[in-house]
Write a protein that holds these residues in place. Structure first.
Motif, short mmCIF file in Angstrom:
data_model
loop_
_atom_site.label_atom_id
_atom_site.label_comp_id
_atom_site.label_asym_id
_atom_site.label_seq_id
_atom_site.Cartn_x
_atom_site.Cartn_y
_atom_site.Cartn_z
N UNK A 1 13.08 11.54 64.27
CA UNK A 1 12.99 10.11 63.92
C UNK A 1 14.27 9.41 64.32
N UNK A 2 14.18 8.22 64.84
CA UNK A 2 15.37 7.56 65.36
C UNK A 2 16.22 6.99 64.24
N UNK A 3 17.48 6.73 64.58
CA UNK A 3 18.43 6.16 63.64
C UNK A 3 19.07 4.93 64.27
N UNK A 4 19.80 4.16 63.46
CA UNK A 4 20.29 2.90 63.99
C UNK A 4 21.62 3.01 64.73
N UNK A 5 22.15 4.24 64.81
CA UNK A 5 23.34 4.43 65.61
C UNK A 5 24.62 3.95 64.96
N UNK A 6 24.57 3.59 63.67
CA UNK A 6 25.75 3.11 62.99
C UNK A 6 26.11 4.07 61.87
N UNK A 7 27.39 4.32 61.71
CA UNK A 7 27.82 5.26 60.69
C UNK A 7 27.99 4.54 59.36
N UNK A 8 28.07 5.35 58.30
CA UNK A 8 28.32 4.77 56.99
C UNK A 8 27.06 4.49 56.22
N UNK A 9 27.27 4.16 54.94
CA UNK A 9 26.18 3.89 54.01
C UNK A 9 25.96 2.39 53.96
N UNK A 10 24.86 1.92 54.58
CA UNK A 10 24.65 0.46 54.67
C UNK A 10 24.29 -0.16 53.33
N UNK A 11 23.97 0.64 52.33
CA UNK A 11 23.60 0.10 51.02
C UNK A 11 24.78 -0.60 50.36
N UNK A 12 26.00 -0.30 50.78
CA UNK A 12 27.18 -0.94 50.20
C UNK A 12 27.53 -2.23 50.92
N UNK A 13 26.72 -2.60 51.93
CA UNK A 13 27.13 -3.69 52.81
C UNK A 13 26.54 -5.03 52.48
N UNK A 14 26.20 -5.31 51.22
CA UNK A 14 25.61 -6.60 50.88
C UNK A 14 26.58 -7.73 51.22
N UNK A 15 26.06 -8.79 51.84
CA UNK A 15 26.87 -9.97 52.15
C UNK A 15 27.15 -10.74 50.87
N UNK A 16 27.93 -11.78 51.00
CA UNK A 16 28.23 -12.62 49.85
C UNK A 16 27.01 -13.29 49.27
N UNK A 17 25.93 -13.41 50.06
CA UNK A 17 24.71 -14.04 49.54
C UNK A 17 23.79 -13.04 48.86
N UNK A 18 24.23 -11.81 48.65
CA UNK A 18 23.43 -10.83 47.93
C UNK A 18 22.46 -10.06 48.78
N UNK A 19 22.52 -10.24 50.11
CA UNK A 19 21.57 -9.58 51.02
C UNK A 19 22.25 -8.41 51.72
N UNK A 20 21.54 -7.27 51.75
CA UNK A 20 21.99 -6.15 52.58
C UNK A 20 21.52 -6.44 54.00
N UNK A 21 22.44 -6.60 54.95
CA UNK A 21 22.03 -7.03 56.30
C UNK A 21 21.45 -5.89 57.12
N UNK A 22 20.73 -6.27 58.15
CA UNK A 22 20.32 -5.32 59.17
C UNK A 22 21.57 -4.90 59.96
N UNK A 23 21.59 -3.66 60.43
CA UNK A 23 22.72 -3.22 61.24
C UNK A 23 22.82 -3.99 62.53
N UNK A 24 24.05 -4.16 63.02
CA UNK A 24 24.26 -4.94 64.25
C UNK A 24 23.48 -4.37 65.43
#
Length: 576
Positions: free
Chosen positions: A1-24
């Motif tokens: 199964x494919x992955x997004x190619x970005x390291x790290x735990x994206x669950x910690x990446x919520x923006x200031x507006x409360x949204x966890x963004x899609x990876x770049x």
């Protein structure tokens, strides 16, 4: 199964507006492939409304509007709501409105004004709506005075009184002091004239609700580009176009109503027929009058009611090309009866407020139509099936937890970092809590939903999958519908209780006769229901699903009453 190619735990990446963004990397890929197009949802909707002129857009029991007329109504409301209330672009607004044309205009008009609709239901109570409004920070409430038994004005008054919201727009009546009437909004819009409101294409478009609303609400923040694509992908998967007439009988202000019906129909240039309710005779009246080509979501309970209604056999159903069942697992026998008795070749779908939709292909054979929910509607949708205990991916034809990721599936709930740690994997897959199985049928990969993890009855050390037993119960000719739920037990923790609806004239099953039926089909003894409750109807959730929560509460209350009754005589006869 494919992955997004970005390291790290994206669950910690919520923006200031409360949204966890899609990876770049994902964003670049989705845009490069043309799935996302840097356009806001209201801009896409306005373009769709402008593109189909005098073609019929929306039909309700009190209105019939063309695309041109709907666009005028939407723009007038958008201008008016900003002129007549304190609401401003970026504000979130709660909804408590039924299936009327005012709801269509209020929703589309709110988006066009730069507001962010919160798709609550008119069946929600003051506590639920208040909890959600405070969690999101909503400023307004759009309500319908004449809905149901007239209970919604009381909720609006309560939310205004305690300061939860500061603006209320009231449609179809005047009962709330301090509210702005829908007609006043429209009048203000006509006076103000049209002036477009710019919307950022990478921000929050609206909020959808997931699951229950007790404790911390689970709110799915749907963003402009992905939510546009969600609707367009659904319309494309079904081959919708200007000749599409979609009949929708469930609550509009729900992810299913918006993403399966209203928005894809408008993007396709078709016609949405919005039923005021899921009443069987109302549906049959609309099928006769409007000749729909598709019913994009039919809960199994509604399909069963149509089968049980004698009048259904007198109505011409020949224009219905797609009768799509979803929301809960469809019993194979019900699917077979729909084809045998009504000439309906069902398709099944699976969807969620968080994003992912699946659908059985139009050319799928009978086995795939009856036993699976098909395959994802986008080639970039990703599915993992994992062992819930170990998180290891499992083999085909083995039941595990469904985990999903894709171009229209959120990466985290709104303002819920602790819950996101449990509900999403470190690389952005949503853990649905659904039990799923992967099949290869005629060379194509299909998926079946085999229940919920929490819909497993834990009888001692043994586990009983409710939907497995329900499907076997429904092979009994005397049973119209069945629901298996856990009932508490002091020794084993849980035992199985079968709620049954019998066919007219059929003899009610008992624990013994039901056990005989199931045993003949090879069911293990520990899986046999140990109590049977006969009902004429099952309680339904707000979106037409059988409410197992209500049934579990019912059997728990029944057992408590029986325990009290058993103890009371003993106390009465005890020596003083």
């Amino acid at each position: 199964m494919s992955h997004n190619g970005e390291s790290g735990d994206i669950r910690h990446g919520a923006r200031g507006d409360g949204v966890v963004p899609y990876g770049d990397d994902d964003v670049r890929r989705y845009r490069a492939l043309g799935l996302w197009n840097r356009t806001s949802l209201p801009a896409e909707i306005d373009a769709a409304l402008a593109g189909h002129g005098d073609r019929p857009a929306v039909v309700t029991h009190t209105a019939r509007w063309s695309y041109r007329e709907l666009r005028d109504q939407v723009r007038t409301f958008a201008s008016g709501v900003l002129a007549a209330t304190a609401l401003r672009p970026g504000d979130a607004v709660m909804f408590q409105m039924g299936n009327v044309e005012d709801t269509v205009v209020s929703y589309l008009g709110a988006l066009t004004a730069g507001l962010r609709p919160v798709c609550t239901l008119p069946q929600h109570g003051a506590r639920e709506v208040g909890l959600l409004a405070r969690h999101i920070g909503a400023a307004g409430l759009f309500t319908q005075t004449d809905f149901g038994k007239g209970q919604l004005p009381d909720i609006a008054r309560a939310l205004l009184a305690d300061g939860t919201v500061t603006s209320v727009v009231e449609a179809r009546g005047h009962a709330v002091d301090g509210a702005t009437g829908y007609d006043a909004v429209m009048a203000a819009g006509r006076d103000a004239g049209w002036g477009p409101v710019a919307a950022e294409h990478n921000g929050i478009a609206l909020f959808q609700l997931s699951g229950g609303t007790t404790g911390l609400p689970k709110v799915a923040p749907r963003q402009h580009e992905e939510y546009v694509y969600n609707a367009k992908a659904w319309a494309h998967a079904l081959g919708w176009g200007p000749d599409t007439v979609a009949l929708y009988p469930l609550p509009l202000m729900h992810n299913a109503g918006i993403a399966l019906a209203l928005q894809p129909v408008l993007f396709a240039g078709g016609t949405l027929v919005l039923a005021p309710s899921a009443d069987t005779h109302t549906l049959l009246d609309l099928i006769e009058a409007e000749r729909p080509t598709t019913l994009p979501l039919v809960p199994p309970a509604l399909a069963i009611r149509l089968l049980e209604e004698p009048r259904t056999r007198t109505v011409d159903l020949s224009t219905i090309r797609d009768f799509i069942v979803g929301g809960q697992r469809l019993a194979v026998e019900v699917a077979a009866r729909l084809h045998r008795e009504l000439g309906i070749a069902v398709r099944q779908m699976f969807g969620m407020a968080e994003g992912m939709f699946t659908l059985t292909p139009a050319d799928a054979g009978e086995y795939a139509r009856y036993h699976t929910v098909g395959q994802p509607i986008c080639a970039l949708d990703e599915i993992r099936i994992v062992d819930p205990a170990t998180n290891e991916e499992i083999l085909d034809d083995t039941v595990g937890e469904l985990c999903v990721r894709g171009p229209y599936t959120i990466r985290g709930y709104y303002r819920a970092p602790e819950h996101n740690q449990r509900a999403f994997t470190a690389d952005g897959f949503y853990r649905t809590g659904d039990l799923c199985r992967r099949h290869v049928i005629d060379g194509q990969t299909m998926y079946s939903i085999d229940g919920r993890i929490k819909d497993v009855i834990n009888r001692g050390v043994e586990k009983i999958h409710a939907e497995e037993i329900e499907e076997l119960i429904l092979t009994h000719p005397g049973v119209a519908n069945a629901a298996l739920v856990a009932m508490p037990d002091a020794v084993l923790g849980e035992r199985a209780c079968a709620y049954l609806i019998m066919e007219p004239g059929a003899t009610a099953l008992t624990v013994a006769t039901l056990a005989e039926h199931l045993s003949a089909r090879g069911v293990a003894k520990y899986k046999l229901p140990e109590r049977v409750e006969i009902r004429e109807r099952f309680p339904l959730s707000n979106v037409g699903k059988v409410s197992k929560k209500a049934l579990r509460e019912d059997i728990e209350a029944t057992l408590r009453c029986e325990q009290r009754a058993a103890v009371q005589p003993a106390r009465t006869g005890a020596p003083q």
